[in-house]
Design a protein around this motif. Structure first.
Motif, mmCIF file in Angstrom:
data_model
loop_
_atom_site.group_PDB
_atom_site.id
_atom_site.type_symbol
_atom_site.label_atom_id
_atom_site.label_comp_id
_atom_site.label_asym_id
_atom_site.label_seq_id
_atom_site.Cartn_x
_atom_site.Cartn_y
_atom_site.Cartn_z
ATOM 1 N N LEU A 293 0.824 -1.212 0.000
ATOM 2 C CA LEU A 293 0.000 0.000 0.000
ATOM 3 C C LEU A 293 0.860 1.266 0.000
ATOM 4 O O LEU A 293 0.327 2.380 -0.010
ATOM 5 C CB LEU A 293 -0.926 0.015 1.223
ATOM 6 N N THR B 187 -9.181 5.896 7.393
ATOM 7 C CA THR B 187 -9.273 4.647 6.640
ATOM 8 C C THR B 187 -10.331 4.743 5.551
ATOM 9 O O THR B 187 -10.097 4.344 4.411
ATOM 10 C CB THR B 187 -9.592 3.477 7.591
ATOM 11 N N PHE C 107 -8.665 4.694 1.861
ATOM 12 C CA PHE C 107 -8.592 3.344 1.311
ATOM 13 C C PHE C 107 -9.902 2.782 0.773
ATOM 14 O O PHE C 107 -9.894 1.723 0.157
ATOM 15 C CB PHE C 107 -8.025 2.381 2.373
ATOM 16 N N HIS C 108 -11.016 3.429 1.007
ATOM 17 C CA HIS C 108 -12.300 2.863 0.577
ATOM 18 C C HIS C 108 -13.115 3.861 -0.232
ATOM 19 O O HIS C 108 -14.278 4.121 0.071
ATOM 20 C CB HIS C 108 -13.104 2.398 1.802
ATOM 21 N N GLU D 112 -16.313 -1.902 -1.495
ATOM 22 C CA GLU D 112 -15.611 -0.709 -1.027
ATOM 23 C C GLU D 112 -16.577 0.310 -0.434
ATOM 24 O O GLU D 112 -16.284 0.933 0.590
ATOM 25 C CB GLU D 112 -14.814 -0.074 -2.168
#
Length: 152
Positions: free
Chosen positions: A52, A93, A97-98, A106
């Motif tokens: 990542l 987060t 990341f989503h 997601e």
């Protein structure tokens, strides 16, 4: 109804505090489980975080945050701080990341992170309740420094 939930003169625990304890434990569970899972195979965790683009220090920080703040919320020890930290972690987060909303998975993770952050911020405002180490400290220590009183 309010009288049924309030602590009576004998000092019995209120129903609201039992529910608050259950809520704290349920909120903490995901972080304690994930932190323990990440810590159990640190080599794989470091590799996944590296993919990542995250350095090892971030990996160790995330594991420490999930375990430390998760325990804080579960035990009700400095739970306001722990819940704010986890709430901010969930927001980070979600937004980092989503964000591929074309993927239903997601989007679900994004919404889950927002919901958990909301619960953590409510806990930060409400406090841990009477079934907590925070409450024990407040009751046992006669002179509490103002900054500590604010976070308990």
């Amino acid at each position: 109804m309010e009288n049924a939930l309030a602590e009576n003169a004998s000092g019995r625990v209120r129903l609201a505090d039992l529910i608050l304890l259950l809520g704290r434990l349920l909120l903490a569970l995901i972080f304690l489980h994930e932190g323990a899972t990440l810590a159990a195979d640190m080599t794989a965790t470091l590799a996944a975080f590296q993919k990542l683009g995250l350095p090892a220090i971030v990996t160790f920080g995330v594991v420490a945050l999930q375990l430390g703040a998760g325990l804080s919320v579960a035990a009700g020890l400095l739970s306001r701080l722990g819940s704010v930290a986890l709430g901010l972690f969930c927001l980070a987060t979600a937004f980092l990341f989503h964000t591929n909303f074309a993927s239903q998975n997601e989007l679900l993770h994004f919404e889950k992170d927002l919901a958990i952050a909301g619960g953590m911020f409510v806990l930060a405002v409400r406090g841990a309740g009477s079934i907590s180490i925070d409450n024990l400290v407040k009751r046992q220590v006669k002179e509490v420094h103002p900054w500590l009183k604010a976070v308990l």
